[in-house]
Design an enzyme around this catalytic site. Sequence first.
Site, PDB file in Angstrom:
ATOM      1  N   HIS A  50       0.844  -1.204   0.000  1.00  0.00           N
ATOM      2  CA  HIS A  50       0.000   0.000   0.000  1.00  0.00           C
ATOM      3  C   HIS A  50       0.879   1.254   0.000  1.00  0.00           C
ATOM      4  O   HIS A  50       2.032   1.221   0.419  1.00  0.00           O
ATOM      5  CB  HIS A  50      -0.974  -0.004   1.182  1.00  0.00           C
ATOM      6  CG  HIS A  50      -0.328  -0.055   2.536  1.00  0.00           C
ATOM      7  ND1 HIS A  50       0.244  -1.210   3.034  1.00  0.00           N
ATOM      8  CD2 HIS A  50      -0.160   0.889   3.485  1.00  0.00           C
ATOM      9  CE1 HIS A  50       0.724  -0.964   4.241  1.00  0.00           C
ATOM     10  NE2 HIS A  50       0.506   0.304   4.535  1.00  0.00           N
ATOM     11  N   GLY A  81       5.421  31.547  -1.544  1.00  0.00           N
ATOM     12  CA  GLY A  81       4.092  32.167  -1.625  1.00  0.00           C
ATOM     13  C   GLY A  81       2.930  31.204  -1.625  1.00  0.00           C
ATOM     14  O   GLY A  81       1.981  31.373  -2.384  1.00  0.00           O
ATOM     15  N   ASP A 102      -9.002  35.374   4.794  1.00  0.00           N
ATOM     16  CA  ASP A 102     -10.025  34.338   4.917  1.00  0.00           C
ATOM     17  C   ASP A 102      -9.792  33.216   3.896  1.00  0.00           C
ATOM     18  O   ASP A 102      -9.973  32.033   4.190  1.00  0.00           O
ATOM     19  CB  ASP A 102     -11.446  34.932   4.779  1.00  0.00           C
ATOM     20  CG  ASP A 102     -11.614  35.893   3.603  1.00  0.00           C
ATOM     21  OD1 ASP A 102     -10.637  36.136   2.866  1.00  0.00           O
ATOM     22  OD2 ASP A 102     -12.733  36.412   3.424  1.00  0.00           O
ATOM     23  N   GLY A 108     -13.178  36.958   0.300  1.00  0.00           N
ATOM     24  CA  GLY A 108     -12.550  36.237  -0.815  1.00  0.00           C
ATOM     25  C   GLY A 108     -11.111  36.635  -1.057  1.00  0.00           C
ATOM     26  O   GLY A 108     -10.441  37.193  -0.183  1.00  0.00           O
TER      27      GLY A 108
HETATM   28  N1  TPP Z   1      -2.847  28.385  -3.976  1.00  0.00           N
HETATM   29  C1  TPP Z   1      -1.745  28.399  -3.191  1.00  0.00           C
HETATM   30  C2  TPP Z   1      -1.403  27.195  -2.365  1.00  0.00           C
HETATM   31  N2  TPP Z   1      -0.986  29.480  -3.107  1.00  0.00           N
HETATM   32  C3  TPP Z   1      -1.270  30.571  -3.859  1.00  0.00           C
HETATM   33  N3  TPP Z   1      -0.450  31.609  -3.763  1.00  0.00           N
HETATM   34  C4  TPP Z   1      -2.428  30.613  -4.662  1.00  0.00           C
HETATM   35  C5  TPP Z   1      -3.178  29.476  -4.708  1.00  0.00           C
HETATM   36  C6  TPP Z   1      -2.812  31.845  -5.464  1.00  0.00           C
HETATM   37  N4  TPP Z   1      -3.213  32.931  -4.548  1.00  0.00           N
HETATM   38  C7  TPP Z   1      -2.351  33.879  -4.177  1.00  0.00           C
HETATM   39  S1  TPP Z   1      -3.014  34.995  -3.149  1.00  0.00           S
HETATM   40  C8  TPP Z   1      -4.511  34.228  -3.187  1.00  0.00           C
HETATM   41  C9  TPP Z   1      -4.462  33.100  -4.002  1.00  0.00           C
HETATM   42  C10 TPP Z   1      -5.621  32.213  -4.252  1.00  0.00           C
HETATM   43  C11 TPP Z   1      -5.674  34.800  -2.452  1.00  0.00           C
HETATM   44  C12 TPP Z   1      -5.433  35.081  -1.005  1.00  0.00           C
HETATM   45  O1  TPP Z   1      -6.651  35.486  -0.442  1.00  0.00           O
HETATM   46  P1  TPP Z   1      -6.804  35.703   1.097  1.00  0.00           P
HETATM   47  O2  TPP Z   1      -6.013  34.741   1.841  1.00  0.00           O
HETATM   48  O3  TPP Z   1      -8.247  35.793   1.422  1.00  0.00           O
HETATM   49  O4  TPP Z   1      -6.102  37.106   1.327  1.00  0.00           O
HETATM   50  P2  TPP Z   1      -6.577  38.559   0.886  1.00  0.00           P
HETATM   51  O5  TPP Z   1      -5.794  38.910  -0.338  1.00  0.00           O
HETATM   52  O6  TPP Z   1      -8.034  38.516   0.625  1.00  0.00           O
HETATM   53  O7  TPP Z   1      -6.178  39.412   2.036  1.00  0.00           O
END
Ligand code: TPP
Length: 549
Positions: free
Chosen positions: A115, A406, A433, A462
């Site tokens: 497995h 990031g 969030d 978002g």
């Molecule tokens: N998936 C991963 C694992 N890392 C990423 N950097 C992304 C997708 C692309 N990405 C960068 S910032 C972000 C995404 C989806 C949105 C972050 O949103 P949030 O945490 O709500 O912070 P806000 O900008 O709203 O303060």
Amino acid sequence: MQTPYSVADYLLDRLAGCGVGHLFGVPGDYNLQFLDHVIEHPSVRWVGCANELNAAYAADGYARVSGVGALLTTFGVGELSAINGIAGSYAEYVPVLHIVGAPCRGAQRRGELMHHTLGDGDFLHFYRMQQAVTTASAVLDEQNACYEIDRVLRTMLIERRPGYLMLPADVAKQPATPPDDILIVPLSEPESSVAEAFRYHARERLLDSPRVALLADFLALRFGLQPVLQRWMAETPMAHATLLMGKGLFDERHPAFVGTYSAGASSDYVRQAIEDADTIMCVGTQFVDTLTAGFTQQLPQERTIEVQPHASRIGTRWFNIPMEQAVTTLRELCLEMSFSLPPERPPTGRIQIEKGALTQENFWHTVQQFLAPNDIILVDQGTAAFGAAALTLPGGAEVLVQPLWGSIGYALPAAFGAQTACPERRVILIIGDGAAQLTIQELGSMVRDGQSPVILLLNNDGYTVERAIHGENQRYNDIAAWSWTQVPQAFSRECQAECWRVKQAVQLEEVLARLARPQRLSLIEVVLPKADLPELLRTVTRALETRNG
Ligand code: TPP
């Protein structure tokens, strides 16, 4: 009856010798017996996590504040979940040892249909996948185990990057001899002619420079240069700054500390104080796109001395000299010379911050007032990371952020890891969030372990940072709306957390005023406008969108 000393014990003793007091991870049948040795070990404590990705982030956060981290996963399914976190540690020079419990050697030799394999009898698929994100790796067997453990750990410590050990279940039980000395990490000594040449050319360069400046970054932190850099800046007044990743290197209240350098997105004062010097000494710098508004730094080769971990450059010429020696040489040379003073900081006047409903501006202003010496501040890769760049840190405070790799969600488990390493320090987590929805399960571990971080959860409905780059009103930038203040309750049976939802700046101030010494986990849902951005991010997103065409 005491079990005989084994490879498992040797590995744990070596980890303890490297300063590792906690092993993060998730059990699996291939590592359970090894785990019995962890439970028995006098100084390495097991810290179970909700999943392996979180465990990798936690080990990374732990290593950033305490030096070295360690993670235990199971073969295939566990280790591949962790690989994103390990890649982040690799990209950002964080030494984390990843130990993977694997099927017994007999099963591997016979190519059995075990497995957690791909079912093709090849047990090295995952080992090969890990090669790109580790600086040293080994498949342990009875003969090589102790030697290979030492080799991988030693390389990890020299390179400040992750290592990988595949530990078949039967190898962990093999008898071993305890180490009779500490793990020796050889210091690299440059040839004296190279050191001399570096000193000579650096002196020439500095003598020719009426004004000098120092730009230091995270590699200086990772390679342990904080004390010598701080001493140097106390002795020789010169404009100095860090990039976001190096935040925490200096005492930011020092009069010649000019701020966080973000290349073209910096304030005019920061930019001129650094870029207009006749010689800029760049120590451990890496110019990441998001931190330089798309590579807008103006630091030409002929006016820079660049100090990297294993080599340094003066003008166009490279010298193979270790970082610490290069910095010590530059510091000594600066002590012999005098330079013109850094430019005067322009008067800021009294900035009137609107209180009223929360905005990015008054939120960060309130956070600034809340910070205290020695805080560990973790900011996730949304708007939070960019807002944090403008903070002025009190003495001994540090920022953990992962802007090169990031990976959103990193900061929450990393806060768990950092608080595990430093239970006596206040940990402040600022996370979006969207990001929090990726790794929220580790709240359960925080509550289980009685931790009391202050969590500022930015509810801006978002993925705001993505909205700023592209698709402001597209459905792909929306997330499920959670009842955030009820989340901690769901993660612990007797809820030992306090939660608030705040919409007004004064409400946030009032809540934070109670959290000078938090006694339990505090989650504050901070409601912010959907499209509001910290100033720095506005500039950066414009640059990034242009680059993405
Ligand atoms: N998936 C991963 C694992 N890392 C990423 N950097 C992304 C997708 C692309 N990405 C960068 S910032 C972000 C995404 C989806 C949105 C972050 O949103 P949030 O945490 O709500 O912070 P806000 O900008 O709203 O303060």
